[in-house]
Design an enzyme around this catalytic site. Structure first.
Site, mmCIF file in Angstrom:
data_model
loop_
_atom_site.group_PDB
_atom_site.id
_atom_site.type_symbol
_atom_site.label_atom_id
_atom_site.label_comp_id
_atom_site.label_asym_id
_atom_site.label_seq_id
_atom_site.Cartn_x
_atom_site.Cartn_y
_atom_site.Cartn_z
ATOM 1 N N ARG A 113 10.770 -5.394 14.109
ATOM 2 C CA ARG A 113 9.944 -6.475 14.585
ATOM 3 C C ARG A 113 10.638 -7.860 14.291
ATOM 4 O O ARG A 113 11.566 -7.826 13.516
ATOM 5 C CB ARG A 113 8.433 -6.560 14.026
ATOM 6 C CG ARG A 113 8.577 -6.349 12.413
ATOM 7 C CD ARG A 113 7.257 -6.336 12.266
ATOM 8 N NE ARG A 113 7.296 -6.059 10.409
ATOM 9 C CZ ARG A 113 6.186 -6.345 9.825
ATOM 10 N NH1 ARG A 113 5.050 -6.619 10.263
ATOM 11 N NH2 ARG A 113 6.333 -5.870 8.440
ATOM 12 N N ASN A 151 1.887 -11.811 13.710
ATOM 13 C CA ASN A 151 1.696 -11.169 12.647
ATOM 14 C C ASN A 151 2.763 -11.740 11.471
ATOM 15 O O ASN A 151 3.790 -11.246 11.756
ATOM 16 C CB ASN A 151 1.717 -9.725 12.534
ATOM 17 C CG ASN A 151 1.425 -8.963 11.380
ATOM 18 O OD1 ASN A 151 0.351 -8.832 10.848
ATOM 19 N ND2 ASN A 151 2.353 -8.208 10.838
ATOM 20 N N GLU A 152 2.311 -12.280 10.448
ATOM 21 C CA GLU A 152 3.021 -12.651 9.460
ATOM 22 C C GLU A 152 4.312 -13.529 9.711
ATOM 23 O O GLU A 152 5.529 -13.057 9.698
ATOM 24 C CB GLU A 152 3.659 -11.596 8.595
ATOM 25 C CG GLU A 152 2.387 -10.766 7.873
ATOM 26 C CD GLU A 152 2.894 -9.586 7.114
ATOM 27 O OE1 GLU A 152 2.117 -9.237 6.104
ATOM 28 O OE2 GLU A 152 4.027 -9.069 7.390
ATOM 29 N N GLU A 308 -4.917 -8.393 4.651
ATOM 30 C CA GLU A 308 -4.094 -7.076 4.408
ATOM 31 C C GLU A 308 -4.108 -7.113 2.935
ATOM 32 O O GLU A 308 -3.540 -7.992 2.063
ATOM 33 C CB GLU A 308 -2.680 -7.246 4.965
ATOM 34 C CG GLU A 308 -2.641 -6.877 6.308
ATOM 35 C CD GLU A 308 -1.205 -6.921 7.135
ATOM 36 O OE1 GLU A 308 -0.309 -6.272 6.082
ATOM 37 O OE2 GLU A 308 -0.860 -7.235 8.143
ATOM 38 N N TRP A 316 7.709 -0.388 0.555
ATOM 39 C CA TRP A 316 8.991 -1.307 0.705
ATOM 40 C C TRP A 316 9.587 -1.610 -0.738
ATOM 41 O O TRP A 316 10.338 -2.509 -0.832
ATOM 42 C CB TRP A 316 8.527 -2.446 1.484
ATOM 43 C CG TRP A 316 7.489 -3.064 1.591
ATOM 44 C CD1 TRP A 316 6.307 -2.908 2.101
ATOM 45 C CD2 TRP A 316 6.911 -4.114 0.476
ATOM 46 N NE1 TRP A 316 5.225 -3.648 1.906
ATOM 47 C CE2 TRP A 316 5.675 -4.344 0.805
ATOM 48 C CE3 TRP A 316 7.558 -4.880 -0.504
ATOM 49 C CZ2 TRP A 316 4.791 -5.168 0.097
ATOM 50 C CZ3 TRP A 316 6.935 -5.727 -1.277
ATOM 51 C CH2 TRP A 316 5.474 -6.084 -0.991
ATOM 52 N N GLU A 356 7.054 2.365 7.806
ATOM 53 C CA GLU A 356 5.952 2.377 7.001
ATOM 54 C C GLU A 356 5.067 3.869 6.856
ATOM 55 O O GLU A 356 4.013 3.581 6.404
ATOM 56 C CB GLU A 356 5.060 1.201 7.556
ATOM 57 C CG GLU A 356 5.593 -0.147 7.465
ATOM 58 C CD GLU A 356 4.768 -1.207 7.918
ATOM 59 O OE1 GLU A 356 4.716 -2.202 7.409
ATOM 60 O OE2 GLU A 356 4.220 -1.093 9.073
ATOM 61 N N LYS A 357 5.772 4.815 7.008
ATOM 62 C CA LYS A 357 5.235 6.052 6.972
ATOM 63 C C LYS A 357 4.703 6.585 5.571
ATOM 64 O O LYS A 357 3.804 7.430 5.437
ATOM 65 C CB LYS A 357 5.905 7.260 7.757
ATOM 66 C CG LYS A 357 7.267 7.318 7.152
ATOM 67 C CD LYS A 357 7.784 8.529 7.931
ATOM 68 C CE LYS A 357 9.291 8.666 7.752
ATOM 69 N NZ LYS A 357 10.118 7.434 8.104
ATOM 70 N N PHE A 358 5.311 5.918 4.736
ATOM 71 C CA PHE A 358 5.031 6.096 3.367
ATOM 72 C C PHE A 358 4.088 5.078 2.655
ATOM 73 O O PHE A 358 3.928 5.021 1.558
ATOM 74 C CB PHE A 358 6.233 6.324 2.508
ATOM 75 C CG PHE A 358 7.240 7.591 2.807
ATOM 76 C CD1 PHE A 358 6.659 8.798 2.789
ATOM 77 C CD2 PHE A 358 8.156 7.316 3.422
ATOM 78 C CE1 PHE A 358 7.149 9.931 3.233
ATOM 79 C CE2 PHE A 358 8.905 8.367 3.789
ATOM 80 C CZ PHE A 358 8.405 9.912 3.741
ATOM 81 N N HIS A 359 3.524 4.011 3.506
ATOM 82 C CA HIS A 359 2.827 3.193 2.891
ATOM 83 C C HIS A 359 1.189 3.804 2.975
ATOM 84 O O HIS A 359 0.901 4.599 3.851
ATOM 85 C CB HIS A 359 2.651 2.003 4.091
ATOM 86 C CG HIS A 359 2.023 0.954 3.523
ATOM 87 N ND1 HIS A 359 0.720 0.567 3.191
ATOM 88 C CD2 HIS A 359 2.749 -0.430 3.205
ATOM 89 C CE1 HIS A 359 0.649 -0.470 2.731
ATOM 90 N NE2 HIS A 359 1.572 -1.323 2.711
#
Length: 687
Positions: A113, A151-152, A308, A316, A356-359
């Site tokens: 992104r 977003n951000e 958030e 991260w 972000e699958k481990f977030h």
């Protein structure tokens, strides 16, 4: 103009929802679980541009229609996003001039992104178009409570160095300065013979030999931040042509250095913020409190939205440490204590794909038979009990100066010491105030500060003449000011103020500085009297109306003032010429550390605060509600509390006991809690 969003009654609860990552049968399970957890608001559509506009000008809203209607049928409201933080692959391929270019002139690769230039006219046209299409379709939908633009901003593309950005920068300079002679004068381009003959000769800063013009770098940061703000304004106006629902975007306070959020605050209908705990920091709950106080201050004291944060580990950080039992609850309620009317997470359901699958998520990979899910359900019940808190405000007697432009300027190259870091001093002073149980607001240095008993300026290297005069007036009128070293040194273009340092603060402080003496790595100096140690910095202070409170005992400035006090008009200005730490030294000596100094200054300024409480206890008053958060390993009893418990055990005989790691919230009689007091009222706070 729309006001605060018409959110569900009570505290808004939920998070980012990305149903496009899951088959449709999962959506119904999601909605059932949301109702079980007490979720009443989700952020929707943040990264689905490529799905709703699969080709340029071709739209498919069928999936989004179904999910919005499903959420609405369950009584769950939507913060509908414009998905412009992540343009589709077709956009990047069809508009190659829009691609982000780094400071070395390299085109940044795709696959992530924020890979676009914020000055790109192609991006501007496409983002306006998709925002308008969404607003036209959903602007009056009863499920849509608010709009979440982008977003951000500035997360990965704070600056672009492409030819389009360079030309936009030159246009910005023409508008700002009018003629090139004014630019040359402001930037001091006579240094090294770098005078420009026309605006066309100006290059954006990038990879260059050391010593690049600091004013050039400062102005490019300002320009880049303004380009992102222009992107937001365009989308906001596209939405407002079709919808009267409030519009926001999620800030990243205080962790997005390139965005000056004082300038953004007036552009959004409600301030919202993303905050992620630094899991490796032992004092991360204090940094969280600082972020919340700064966000509330950017919001002008009004309720704001936590857009958030995380239920557990993020993906991260170098070591993605899970939160300890009770930590997620304390994190969430600390934000509420300091003014948030929402508790939202990234994200609802943990992703199977991508970076972000481990977030962590509200529904983790482990599913509902997990500690995180049980905590999520319990937090929903807590927030329902806190419904009366909504809309109340936090009051503070102390303000801390925070200026993003000073942040930018201080951390440019070739400063007197590599240890001069903006947040290092701000966080040191904030920590000391937090441990003294003092709630603070943050202020811009040119803002009206007359209502505060004490203003602290820990890191005001760049300070305009107007800001200096503002603080001078404040002290003369009876205010109390505490300033740390290397403040008031330069103007808005990083040019030294005329005369001896600290130019913009010389008169209010009643002193001048003959010479800076930065300390070597791990170097220290001591002060006279009860032992206190300074780090990072020492300087030769010359008095000109002020008097010395403490002097250096060792180091290059031994015998010269280290802490001074200046009576000016009806007020007092204090100055600290070294880095006193916020707590006693490693040997446990109770010396004149920063906290002890602050305690004396707070007393002199008449700042009220509880006494005798352990500094592991966080205490915040929000309107008629008292929040007590215990970050320690032992229970804490707080005397002098009357009222009704919203969370925890209610007061018994005027006392509340907060268990280790626990939280209590008390609504005071007649809407105002009595001030807590210690069983040892004669002892200094934390002593």
């Amino acid at each position: 103009m729309p006001g605060y969003p018409a959110l569900p009654e009570g505290i808004a609860y939920g998070g980012d929802y990305n149903p496009e990552q899951w088959p449709e049968e999962v959506w119904h399970e999601d909605v059932r679980l949301m109702r079980e957890a007490g979720v009443n608001l989700v952020s929707l559509g943040i990264f689905n541009w490529g799905l709703i506009e699969p080709a340029e000008g071709v739209y498919d809203f069928r999936r989004l229609d179904r999910i919005i209607d499903l959420l609405h049928s369950a009584g769950i409201m939507v913060g509908l996003a414009t998905p412009t933080a992540s343009p589709p692959v077709w956009f990047r391929n069809r508009h190659p001039a829009s691609r982000l270019v780094d400071s070395g002139g390299h085109v940044v690769a795709g696959g992530s992104r924020h890979g676009f230039c914020p000055s790109s006219p192609d991006y501007a046209a496409a983002s306006i178009r998709i925002a308008g299409e969404l607003a036209a379709r959903y602007g009056d939908h009863p499920a849509v409570a608010m709009w979440h633009v982008h977003n951000e901003y500035g997360w990965a593309n704070a600056e672009c160095h492409c030819p389009t950005s360079a030309e936009a920068f030159r246009a910005w300079l023409r508008e700002r300065y009018g003629d090139v002679d004014a630019l040359n004068a402001a930037w001091g381009t006579v240094f090294w013979g770098l005078t420009y003959g026309s605006f066309a000769e100006v290059e954006p800063p990038g990879v260059a030999p050391p010593g690049q013009l600091t004013a050039l770098r400062l102005d490019y940061t300002r320009f880049s931040a303004e380009e992102h703000l222009a992107c937001f304004r365009r989308e906001r106006e596209a939405i407002r042509r079709h919808s009267d629902r409030p519009v926001t975007t999620n800030f990243m306070i205080p962790n997005c250095k390139p965005m000056d959020y004082w300038r953004w605050a007036g552009e959004v209908d409600v301030v919202s913020n993303d905050h992620y705990l630094d899991a490796a920091r032992a004092d991360n709950h204090i940094e969280l409190a600082m972020a919340a106080d700064l966000t509330r201050s950017v919001a002008g004291g009004a309720p704001w939205m936590l857009m958030e944060h995380s239920t557990g580990a993020v993906n991260w950080q170098p070591r993605n440490l899970a939160k300890r039992p009770g930590e997620m609850r304390r994190n969430s309620l600390a934000h509420v204590a300091r003014g948030s009317d929402s508790v939202l997470f990234f994200q609802w359901r943990a992703s199977r794909y991508g970076a972000e699958k481990f977030h962590s998520a509200m529904v983790p990979h482990a599913g509902t038979d997990s500690g995180i899910w049980r905590d999520v359900v319990a937090l929903g019940a807590d927030l329902a009990a806190l419904a009366p808190v909504r809309g109340s405000r936090v009051a503070a007697e102390v303000a801390v100066v925070w200026d993003w432009e000073s942040y930018w300027a201080l951390e440019l190259e070739w400063r007197p010491s590599v240890d001069l870091r903006f947040r290092e001093r701000v966080e040191a002073y904030y920590e000391a105030l937090w441990r003294e149980h003092v709630t603070v607001d943050f202020v811009h240095p040119e803002a009206d500060v007359s209502r505060y008993r004490l203003v602290v300026a820990p890191s005001s290297y760049l300070l305009t003449e107007a800001a200096g005069k503002n603080l001078h007036r404040y002290v003369e009128a009876g205010g109390h000011l505490l300033v740390s070293y290397f403040s008031g040194i330069v103007d808005a273009w990083d040019a030294i103020h005329p005369g001896p340092h600290p130019g913009a603060l010389r008169d209010v402080l009643g002193l001048w500085v003959e010479e800076f003496h930065p300390l070597p790595e791990r170097g220290t100096v001591t002060l006279d009297g009860p032992g206190a140690t300074g780090r990072i910095w020492s300087e030769r202070v010359r008095l000109s109306g002020a008097r010395a409170v403490r002097s250096f005992a060792t180091g290059p400035d031994a015998g010269h003032p280290a802490v001074t006090r200046h009576e000016l008009g009806a007020g007092t200005a204090w100055y600290v010429a070294t880095a006193l730490d916020p707590a006693p030294d490693a040997a446990g000596r109770d010396g004149e550390d920063l906290r002890a100094l602050l305690a004396a200054v707070l007393d002199h300024a008449g700042v009220s605060r509880p006494r005798g409480l352990p500094d592991t206890l966080e205490l915040v008053r929000r309107g008629g509600f008292l929040f007590l958060l215990n970050h320690g390993d032992e229970p804490v009893t707080v005397d002098g509390v009357e009222g009704t418990a919203l969370l925890g055990t209610g007061p018994a005989a005027g006392a509340v006991t907060v268990p280790a790691g626990g939280v209590a919230v008390v609504a005071g009689p007649a809407g105002e809690p009595d001030g807590p007091r210690s069983r040892r009222a004669d002892e200094r706070s934390g002593g």
